[in-house]
Design an enzyme around this catalytic site. Structure first.
Site, PDB file in Angstrom:
ATOM      1  N   GLY A 267       4.382   6.678 -11.262  1.00  0.00           N
ATOM      2  CA  GLY A 267       4.099   8.063 -10.855  1.00  0.00           C
ATOM      3  C   GLY A 267       4.535   8.282  -9.419  1.00  0.00           C
TER       4      GLY A 267
ATOM      5  N   GLY B  68       4.134   8.320  -6.099  1.00  0.00           N
ATOM      6  CA  GLY B  68       3.171   7.808  -5.144  1.00  0.00           C
ATOM      7  C   GLY B  68       3.421   8.336  -3.744  1.00  0.00           C
TER       8      GLY B  68
ATOM      9  N   LYS C 124       9.772  14.066  -0.233  1.00  0.00           N
ATOM     10  CA  LYS C 124       9.604  12.611  -0.347  1.00  0.00           C
ATOM     11  C   LYS C 124       8.966  12.120   0.948  1.00  0.00           C
ATOM     12  CE  LYS C 124      12.253   8.475  -1.599  1.00  0.00           C
ATOM     13  NZ  LYS C 124      13.560   7.984  -2.086  1.00  0.00           N
TER      14      LYS C 124
ATOM     15  N   ASP D 154       0.779   4.417   1.398  1.00  0.00           N
ATOM     16  CA  ASP D 154       0.327   5.500   2.279  1.00  0.00           C
ATOM     17  C   ASP D 154       0.954   6.847   1.926  1.00  0.00           C
ATOM     18  OD1 ASP D 154       2.909   5.061   3.043  1.00  0.00           O
ATOM     19  OD2 ASP D 154       2.465   4.526   5.123  1.00  0.00           O
TER      20      ASP D 154
ATOM     21  N   ARG E 275      14.295  16.636  -1.233  1.00  0.00           N
ATOM     22  CA  ARG E 275      15.279  16.210  -2.233  1.00  0.00           C
ATOM     23  C   ARG E 275      15.459  17.310  -3.275  1.00  0.00           C
ATOM     24  NH1 ARG E 275      14.576  10.298  -4.759  1.00  0.00           N
ATOM     25  NH2 ARG E 275      12.747  11.095  -5.824  1.00  0.00           N
TER      26      ARG E 275
ATOM     27  N   ARG F 243      12.696  11.042 -15.874  1.00  0.00           N
ATOM     28  CA  ARG F 243      13.304   9.711 -15.861  1.00  0.00           C
ATOM     29  C   ARG F 243      13.062   9.028 -17.198  1.00  0.00           C
ATOM     30  NH1 ARG F 243      11.614   8.433 -10.340  1.00  0.00           N
ATOM     31  NH2 ARG F 243      10.901  10.433  -9.570  1.00  0.00           N
TER      32      ARG F 243
ATOM     33  N   ASP G  51      12.364   3.659 -13.985  1.00  0.00           N
ATOM     34  CA  ASP G  51      11.856   4.877 -13.342  1.00  0.00           C
ATOM     35  C   ASP G  51      12.895   5.457 -12.395  1.00  0.00           C
ATOM     36  OD1 ASP G  51      11.080   2.355 -11.988  1.00  0.00           O
ATOM     37  OD2 ASP G  51      10.536   3.699 -10.358  1.00  0.00           O
TER      38      ASP G  51
ATOM     39  N   ASP H 199      17.229   7.944  -6.281  1.00  0.00           N
ATOM     40  CA  ASP H 199      16.466   6.917  -5.586  1.00  0.00           C
ATOM     41  C   ASP H 199      17.359   5.969  -4.784  1.00  0.00           C
ATOM     42  OD1 ASP H 199      14.306   5.485  -4.668  1.00  0.00           O
ATOM     43  OD2 ASP H 199      13.202   5.876  -6.500  1.00  0.00           O
TER      44      ASP H 199
HETATM   45  P1  AMP Z   1      10.653   3.085  -5.811  1.00  0.00           P
HETATM   46  O1  AMP Z   1      10.854   1.611  -5.653  1.00  0.00           O
HETATM   47  O2  AMP Z   1      10.986   3.862  -4.592  1.00  0.00           O
HETATM   48  O3  AMP Z   1      11.320   3.596  -7.043  1.00  0.00           O
HETATM   49  O4  AMP Z   1       9.076   3.299  -5.995  1.00  0.00           O
HETATM   50  C1  AMP Z   1       8.325   2.664  -6.964  1.00  0.00           C
HETATM   51  C2  AMP Z   1       6.933   3.232  -7.019  1.00  0.00           C
HETATM   52  O5  AMP Z   1       6.244   2.977  -5.790  1.00  0.00           O
HETATM   53  C3  AMP Z   1       6.867   4.735  -7.206  1.00  0.00           C
HETATM   54  O6  AMP Z   1       5.750   5.001  -8.011  1.00  0.00           O
HETATM   55  C4  AMP Z   1       6.682   5.236  -5.811  1.00  0.00           C
HETATM   56  O7  AMP Z   1       6.116   6.527  -5.781  1.00  0.00           O
HETATM   57  C5  AMP Z   1       5.760   4.183  -5.232  1.00  0.00           C
HETATM   58  N1  AMP Z   1       5.817   4.111  -3.758  1.00  0.00           N
HETATM   59  C6  AMP Z   1       6.839   3.674  -3.006  1.00  0.00           C
HETATM   60  N2  AMP Z   1       6.534   3.758  -1.700  1.00  0.00           N
HETATM   61  C7  AMP Z   1       5.286   4.246  -1.603  1.00  0.00           C
HETATM   62  C8  AMP Z   1       4.397   4.568  -0.519  1.00  0.00           C
HETATM   63  N3  AMP Z   1       4.746   4.388   0.753  1.00  0.00           N
HETATM   64  N4  AMP Z   1       3.194   5.075  -0.817  1.00  0.00           N
HETATM   65  C9  AMP Z   1       2.804   5.250  -2.094  1.00  0.00           C
HETATM   66  N5  AMP Z   1       3.578   4.976  -3.150  1.00  0.00           N
HETATM   67  C10 AMP Z   1       4.803   4.482  -2.921  1.00  0.00           C
HETATM   68 MG    MG Z   2      11.679   5.382  -7.713  1.00  0.00          MG
END
Ligand code: AMP
Ligand code: MG
Length: 488
Positions: A91, A93, A114, A126, A177, A184, A253, A263
């Site tokens: 989800g 995050g 983002k 965070d 973005r 996805r 994802d 991404d």
């Molecule tokens: P990604 O590797 O960028 O595709 O992210 C994988 C998952 O980690 C996704 O659910 C993101 O929303 C979550 N995520 C990445 N960085 C953070 C962050 N700083 N705080 C909260 N969730 C994060």
């Molecule tokens: Mg991602």
């Protein structure tokens, strides 16, 4: 739908009309002192936004998450995903969808922040992002667009004025973005895993309407949908291979239903040609190496097909057979895009059975001589065979003669061949050392001129102008290989 005549915001939010389980309404968390770092006038223009208004304090407040524009309905999306082969609930995050902007030409684009703070899907994170990685996404996504490869776009980066804490303390930032959508493969995995089949169907109907309306009338529209996603991804990944782009984190994802690249975490462009090239610091086993991207593509699409099984046929076995038939097309689709693109790179217009071995012959020599991928094709294009050890080898002389003979076996003039090669071979790509140089000046010295100049050069990669010359040099050899990090 409410169009603001001053700013141009014109939201129509279809995603919130999906079943409630697909998202959680969530506002961004305000930040203390937003400052606009970079803004994309051409993206604003196609979105129908007023650049001047958006660059004002009120406009920046929107891109910082401090102000919700009229008509927006901020939400975080739910999705799952296979990360390095393991299925997790994920989800948004650290992303919040403000809403969907209807453009003057009637298209619909997601406007997503983002790095806007925590959401119910943040787990331990965070919800924030650092300036360097957001500028990196801005630069590389815009470079991909200029290369002619489907991608999410970047409207702006705003510094938050607040620190984020990673290994070091870093300046925080938010990227706005723009995407055809943020659906996805992982969205479908989420729907198939834990939700009633009606919700999966609602999601599929939504995706079809939004991205593949032409299949709606088909006898088995869900099967056609699967087929079309496979086609777009085969083409997308072939395009990546042709320019030497390494995504770096092809988790399910991070694979869109629309066929856009999404991404930009640990991605990078390959310099020296080597299929085993990996830049991501966390990809220790080379799962997402350059040469493995097509294999991962089909692996991810198989996960997509699995999610769709309940919609493909009432009988599970029949559904599996249907899905497998479609998945089996991927290799051929990929190969034909790739071969077509490679023919273009070598100035070949028609097709001969031996073309593939001619292409492979060059790639083998590039690998053996550790030649720079982009610069090899660039040198062939402008016919300046210098500065690469490859060009001095007897094997290359043999290959070059074969290639010249191949070009003579077609009708097209020298000039048409040159034009085709120019259009197929970028002079400039976002080279790692150039990107790092731009980020260093921006993040450490608040000097944005290096990045702006780089963006300008990258905006016309097929121009082959003398000014681009400076940006074509690979990095000086260093003791340590280049590493990229997930933009967390
Ligand atoms: P990604 O590797 O960028 O595709 O992210 C994988 C998952 O980690 C996704 O659910 C993101 O929303 C979550 N995520 C990445 N960085 C953070 C962050 N700083 N705080 C909260 N969730 C994060
Ligand atoms: Mg991602």
């Amino acid at each position: 739908m409410t169009k603001n005549m001053e700013t141009g915001w014109n939201f129509d939010n279809s995603y919130v009309r999906l079943p409630q389980s697909f998202f959680t309404s969530q506002n961004p968390t305000p930040v203390s002192s937003p400052k606009l770092i970079i803004f994309n006038d051409s993206v604003a223009a196609f979105l129908g936004l007023n650049s001047k208004e958006l660059k004002s304090d009120e406009g920046v407040a929107v891109m910082a998450g401090n102000k919700i524009p009229e008509g927006a309905s901020p939400l975080a999306q739910a999705y799952a995903g296979h990360q390095f082969g393991h299925l997790n609930m994920l989800g948004d995050g650290r992303a919040i969808l403000l809403g969907e902007q209807l453009t003057p030409s009637g298209e619909r684009f997601d406007i997503q922040l983002k790095g806007p703070g925590r959401t119910p899907y943040s787990r331990g994170g965070d919800g924030r992002a650092a300036l360097g990685p957001m500028l990196r996404e801005y630069i590389i996504s815009e470079a991909m667009h200029a290369l002619g490869i489907p991608t999410t776009r970047s409207l702006s980066v705003v510094a938050t004025g607040e620190p984020v804490f990673r290994e070091d303390e870093l300046p925080g930032a938010i990227l706005t973005r723009v995407a055809a959508s943020h659906l996805r493969v992982g969205t479908f995995q989420y729907a198939a895993g834990a939700r009633p089949v009606e919700e999966l169907q609602a999601l599929a109907d939504y995706a079809i309407k939004r991205h593949y309306p032409e299949v709606e009338a088909d006898e088995n529209q869900y099967l056609s949908f699967l087929q079309e996603v496979i086609k777009r991804q085969a083409k997308l990944i072939a395009n990546w291979q042709l320019v030497g782009f390494i995504h770096g984190v092809m988790n399910t994802d991070n694979m869109t239903i629309s066929g856009e690249t999404i991404d930009y975490g640990p991605c990078a462009f390959m310099d020296t040609y080597d299929p085993a090239t990996v830049f991501s610091s966390i990809d220790r086993e080379g799962r997402y190496a350059y040469g493995n991207q097509p294999n991962i593509g089909i692996w991810n699409l198989a996960r997509f097909a699995e999610s769709l099984l309940p919609l493909l046929a009432d009988d599970q076995e029949e559904a599996v057979t249907l899905a497998q038939e479609k998945l089996a097309d991927f290799s051929q689709l990929f190969k034909s895009h790739w071969l077509g693109g490679m023919r273009g790179k070598l100035g070949i217009f028609n097709e001969e059975a031996e073309d593939e071995s001619l292409i492979e012959g060059l790639l083998d020599l590039m690998q053996k001589n550790r030649a720079d991928y982009t610069n090899t094709f660039r040198a062939l294009t402008v016919d300046k065979l210098e500065n690469l050890k490859l060009f001095d080898t007897p094997e290359f002389a043999v290959w070059h003669k074969q290639w010249q003979e191949r070009l003579e076996r077609q009708q097209e003039s020298k000039d048409s061949i040159l034009q085709r090669m120019k259009k197929s071979n970028p002079a400039v790509i976002p080279r790692n050392h150039r990107v790092e140089e731009a980020l260093d000046a921006a993040v450490n010295n608040e000097d944005y001129s290096v990045m702006e100049k780089l963006l300008e050069v990258l905006s016309n990669p097929y121009a082959h102008t003398p000014e681009q010359e400076d940006y074509t040099a690979p990095a000086a050899a260093t003791a340590r290989p280049y590493k990229t990090f997930c933009g967390t």
